[in-house]
Design a protein around this motif. Structure first.
Motif, PDB file in Angstrom:
ATOM      1  N   ALA A 121       0.762  -1.190  -0.090  1.00 61.51           N
ATOM      2  CA  ALA A 121       0.032  -0.010  -0.057  1.00 61.51           C
ATOM      3  C   ALA A 121       0.758   1.161   0.002  1.00 61.51           C
ATOM      4  N   TYR A 122       0.350   2.164  -0.419  1.00 61.30           N
ATOM      5  CA  TYR A 122       1.131   3.575  -0.110  1.00 61.30           C
ATOM      6  C   TYR A 122       0.271   4.263   0.701  1.00 61.30           C
ATOM      7  N   SER A 123       1.201   4.889   1.781  1.00 60.15           N
ATOM      8  CA  SER A 123       0.740   5.743   2.878  1.00 60.15           C
ATOM      9  C   SER A 123       0.632   6.937   2.779  1.00 60.15           C
ATOM     10  N   ILE A 124      -0.359   7.606   2.581  1.00 60.47           N
ATOM     11  CA  ILE A 124      -0.380   8.970   1.933  1.00 60.47           C
ATOM     12  C   ILE A 124      -0.341  10.009   3.037  1.00 60.47           C
ATOM     13  N   GLY A 125       0.169   9.767   4.231  1.00 60.10           N
ATOM     14  CA  GLY A 125       0.570  10.553   5.582  1.00 60.10           C
ATOM     15  C   GLY A 125       0.724   9.861   6.716  1.00 60.10           C
ATOM     16  N   ASP A 150      -7.490   9.684  -4.072  1.00 57.33           N
ATOM     17  CA  ASP A 150      -8.213   9.816  -5.244  1.00 57.33           C
ATOM     18  C   ASP A 150      -7.457   9.982  -6.180  1.00 57.33           C
ATOM     19  N   LEU A 151      -6.310  11.063  -6.061  1.00 56.61           N
ATOM     20  CA  LEU A 151      -5.102  11.132  -6.889  1.00 56.61           C
ATOM     21  C   LEU A 151      -4.397   9.898  -7.004  1.00 56.61           C
ATOM     22  N   GLY A 152      -3.906   9.542  -6.321  1.00 56.09           N
ATOM     23  CA  GLY A 152      -3.131   8.001  -6.345  1.00 56.09           C
ATOM     24  C   GLY A 152      -3.927   6.992  -7.037  1.00 56.09           C
ATOM     25  N   LYS A 153      -5.341   6.827  -6.814  1.00 56.71           N
ATOM     26  CA  LYS A 153      -5.995   5.817  -7.455  1.00 56.71           C
ATOM     27  C   LYS A 153      -6.277   6.133  -9.001  1.00 56.71           C
ATOM     28  N   GLN A 154      -6.002   7.355  -9.485  1.00 54.53           N
ATOM     29  CA  GLN A 154      -6.299   7.751 -10.865  1.00 54.53           C
ATOM     30  C   GLN A 154      -4.941   7.268 -11.623  1.00 54.53           C
ATOM     31  N   ILE A 155      -3.942   7.321 -10.754  1.00 57.37           N
ATOM     32  CA  ILE A 155      -2.619   6.897 -11.563  1.00 57.37           C
ATOM     33  C   ILE A 155      -2.468   5.280 -11.573  1.00 57.37           C
ATOM     34  N   ASP A 156      -2.829   4.752 -10.202  1.00 58.13           N
ATOM     35  CA  ASP A 156      -2.857   3.057 -10.166  1.00 58.13           C
ATOM     36  C   ASP A 156      -4.070   2.592  -9.515  1.00 58.13           C
ATOM     37  N   PRO A 157      -5.284   2.492 -10.167  1.00 56.39           N
ATOM     38  CA  PRO A 157      -6.372   2.219  -9.496  1.00 56.39           C
ATOM     39  C   PRO A 157      -6.357   0.842  -8.761  1.00 56.39           C
ATOM     40  N   ALA A 158      -5.431  -0.186  -9.060  1.00 55.08           N
ATOM     41  CA  ALA A 158      -5.401  -1.570  -8.297  1.00 55.08           C
ATOM     42  C   ALA A 158      -4.704  -1.349  -7.223  1.00 55.08           C
TER      43      ALA A 158
END
Length: 817
Positions: A121-125, A150-158
């Motif tokens: 996962a990406y930890s956004i903060g 949402d910004l991250g999902k737009q780049i890598d939805p999965a």
């Protein structure tokens, strides 16, 4: 490796649960390439040591170079990738800073999405400071974090996205994430377990990962660290968390431009030599998860089923796959007319077929046949998680509890209607009384020791469709038994497929609440509801408060309800009926018509506000779902309150003694006579039996809580009370009773009616006549009902005497002609 998915409170790797066994890594002083990580040879050796530990995830605080991700792939390790930005600053006050943060998220995901299978996962903060959250406001901070997700999902939805929160900002709404992460440092096991149980409940349907915990060995010593991390790791997985990450892998740590030498949280020293905690954590990491029970008592799973052919097969299939070493399954076919029994027999489970008498009787039949020390209950339209029974039994044994219950979630909605039904009000749920305690069990997902069931007398057969679980919960609580919360014990419970089916369910729940009123008429409005939950309208109108602590420095800042019991009043049957009556009377008086129209409009608005405020999953949050949700919010509470009030106000007692046609008997005495009153025939025994006998005859009976002057009291609407007291004599016990009016609510209603009539423009004399006529009508109803009370009491006394082998003598005192 395959990409992980978040589903049903857990992370999944394909069809199997994935438990994060993690360590944090870095940041470090820059290496020869200027990267905030060790040289590649050192990192490769570290990863090999992590695999020896049994770890499968590395938590990073700064994005890694590509060579490091490749080394992790070779070692079979995944990464939880942190993206740094100035969490400690008032970032929402600076458009430039917000733009830089968005760029940081965008660039980190773009640079690493090629390694998607390796990135857990990406930890956004990480731990936005509580004073910053307080300054900007939690809604604004949550909204910004959702934007980053949402910004991250737009780049890598999965990809999966999380945020590492901490107790001082617990109240942040993070429901948009794929899973919740929390950094928690608590060194007392009782506090640790209680708080994680609380967080599991707060996380709702999302998985929970403990993203940081640890201990400084400079101050606490290596033995204490090993002891702490061993029980913490075991406790986290026993409770049902999806991950446990130790801070940190090594004592080597560089942050803020300096090397940190006065803290030593690592499982290894700076030279990578293992500390005692390395083997302590490794022992848990290497075991099956969740950890095996030291002693697993035999359990019985009871499925009460009535015409459940369409869902029973899936339910039994899930039970067959349970991760528990010693259990049996019993299906009680409650007089089904479909193929329920055949399906159960095909599954080779024990099947008991009984005459259709309702849910409580069916569950009692299962209890009677059970050979297990613990009896677990699941509905025929629910599917159990693989570790469902494990978590229920583990919680009961560890807490020495009489019962435990966990959450039930709807299956993934496939349509707007299904999404609306999954979010509809009044659905069955466990009701928490604290961080790890329950006020109400939920029958679709609960386990109770057989000893506690027998002690409490089992389920009350008067509850045929609903309410038996709540009644049992209250009786167990009265016996001072512990009802424990098991948040890891998850079932997937089908919601009603159509609006008509949902309304039938709510009608059944309302009937159950009406029957509960007969047994517990003194419980307040906040206490007598089944599966009571926080009002979405009340929350929207400010019905919740955040505890910040003095000067905003509270260590555990959470949300508390401020109470708003009137927020849902416009959605009740009484409100709508009164509004319709006023609307009809508008033909006589325009003011009354305006009041009625306003009342109906407020009901419609309340339903719309409730529908608009309910959080929905992203794929199903459009207008169609909101419209469906508005309809169920308008109709569901109305149907439920009608069914409840119908039972509460109905007075159709069954007696085996003819009602008197003469004067109303206002008081009387019943004497239970025996040559020697044995201890089991004391006042408490007779009063308890008398209460049960009267309730079975359809009368609401209050039992003293020690503050009333009576032992029992019949509550007969609209305004009759009949207190009963027990007097002990030498060779007998006498019950004395009297009938008395209780006009308080009637007087309030009369005053309100009088003022409304005056406000509507009626003359004083007309208003008085209207109130008097209403009072006469109510009085006649009260007298007719009061006439039947002596026969009801005598019938109950005869039943009690017969069951206890006593004789009775009755005497009526005052009479009214």
């Amino acid at each position: 490796m395959a990409r992980l998915v978040s589903h049903g409170k857990y992370l999944l790797d394909g069809a199997q649960k994935f438990y994060i066994r993690g360590v944090s890594y870095g940041p470090f002083a820059p290496n020869s390439r200027g990267e905030r990580y060790p040289e590649p040879e050192r990192a490769a050796a570290d990863f090999a040591l992590m695999k020896r530990l049994g770890a499968n995830v590395i938590r990073l605080y700064v994005p890694p170079p590509s060579w490091m991700v490749e080394e992790a792939q070779k070692a079979g390790l995944r990464m939880m990738l942190g993206i740094p930005w100035p969490f400690h600053m008032a970032f929402l006050d600076s458009p430039d800073m917000m733009r830089e943060i968005r760029d940081a998220i965008r660039n980190a995901v773009l640079d690493t999405r090629q390694f998607g299978e390796t990135i857990v996962a990406y930890s956004i903060g990480n731990e936005i400071r509580s004073d910053i959250v307080r300054w900007h406001g939690p809604r604004a901070v949550s909204k910004f974090l959702a934007e980053l997700r949402d910004l991250g999902k737009q780049i890598d939805p999965a990809a999966l996205f999380t945020y590492s929160n901490y107790p001082s900002a617990e109240y942040l709404d993070l429901s948009f994430l794929d899973f919740i992460s929390f950094n928690v440092y608590l060194h007392r096991e009782e506090d640790f377990r209680r708080y994680l149980t609380h967080l599991m409940g707060q996380a709702g349907e999302l998985p929970l990962v403990l993203s940081e915990t640890g201990m400084d060995t400079i101050r606490e010593g290596e033995e204490h660290q090993a002891e702490l991390l061993a029980w913490q790791c075991r406790a986290a997985f026993e409770l049902g968390l999806s991950g446990f990450i130790v801070f940190a892998f090594t004592d080597e740590w560089h942050t803020g431009g300096v090397e940190i030498t006065d803290w030593a949280f690592g499982l290894t020293r700076r030279d990578r030599s293992p500390k005692l905690a390395f083997d302590a954590v490794g022992k848990v990491f290497s075991e099956d998860l969740p950890p095996r029970l030291s002693a697993a008592p035999k359990a019985t799973v009871v499925v009460a089923a009535h015409n459940a052919a369409s869902t029973l097969g899936d339910c039994l299939s899930s039970i067959r796959e349970l991760n528990y070493p010693n259990y049996e399954t019993i299906v009680v076919d409650d007089g089904s007319t479909d193929t329920t029994s055949e399906i159960a027999n095909q599954d080779s489970v024990r099947t008991i077929r009984i005459e259709h008498k309702g849910l409580a009787v069916a569950r009692n039949a299962g209890v009677e046949a059970a050979s297990g020390e613990v009896v677990a209950f699941i509905d025929a339209d629910a599917r159990a998680d693989r570790d469902w029974l494990y978590h229920l039994v583990e919680t009961i044994k560890r807490r020495d509890a009489a019962a435990a219950a966990g959450p039930n979630f709807a299956p993934d909605p496939q349509s707007a209607r299904a999404a609306a039904m999954a979010a509809a009000p009044g659905l069955p749920r466990e009701v928490r009384a604290g961080d790890d305690r329950l006020a109400q069990l939920c029958g679709c997902n609960m386990a109770i020791t057989k000893a506690a069931l027998l002690k409490a007398g089992g389920f009350d057969p008067m509850f045929t469709t609903a309410g038996d679980d709540v009644d049992l919960s209250w009786r167990l609580a009265a016996l001072e038994e512990t009802l424990a919360y098991a948040p890891g014990a998850v079932v997937i419970h089908e919601r009603r497929a159509t609006l008509a089916a949902y309304l039938r369910q709510q009608r059944g729940y309302g009937t159950g609440e009406g029957l509960l009123y007969r047994k517990y008429p003194l419980r307040t409005a906040d206490q007598d509801g089944m599966y009571a939950g926080a009002s979405s309208i009340g929350a929207l109108l400010g019905g919740a408060r955040v505890y910040y602590g003095e000067f905003g420095r509270g260590l555990f800042q959470t949300v508390y309800s401020s109470g708003n019991s009137y927020a849902d009043l416009p959605l009740t049957f009484q409100w709508i009926v009164v509004s319709l009556i006023l609307l009809i009377l508008g033909s006589v008086n325009r003011v009354l018509g305006v009041l009625g129209a306003g009342g109906i409009a407020l009901s419609i608005l309340a339903a719309a506000l409730s529908a608009a405020s309910v959080p929905l999953p992203r794929p199903h949050s459009g207008p169609a779902v909101r419209i469906n949700l508005w309809i169920v919010n308008l109709l569901g509470p109305t149907v439920r309150s009608f069914a409840r009030e119908r039972i509460k106000w109905r007075f159709e007692p069954s007696t085996d003694i003819q009602d008197s046609n003469g004067p109303v008997k206002l008081s009387g005495q019943i004497e239970f006579v025996t040559s020697h009153v044995a201890p089991r025939f004391d006042s408490a025994t007779i009063l308890g039996a008398m209460r049960d006998a009267l309730i079975r005859r359809g009368v609401a009976v209050a039992e003293t809580d020690g503050f009333q002057s009576y032992d029992l009291e019949l509550v007969v609407p609209p305004m009759i009370r009949a207190p009963i007291n027990a007097l002990r004599k030498d060779a007998s016990i006498a019950l004395i009773w009297r009938i008395r009016p209780d006009p308080r609510r009637g007087l309030i209603a009369a005053a309100v009616t009088f003022l409304v009539l005056l406000a509507a423009g009626f003359s004083l004399s007309t208003a008085i006549v209207g109130v008097v006529l209403a009072a006469v009508a109510v009085g006649l109803i009260a007298i007719a009902r009061a006439r039947r009370i002596p026969a009801i009491i005598n019938a109950g006394a005869s039943e009690v005497a017969g069951s206890l082998g006593l004789s009775i003598a009755t005497r009526a005192d005052d009479e009214a002609r």
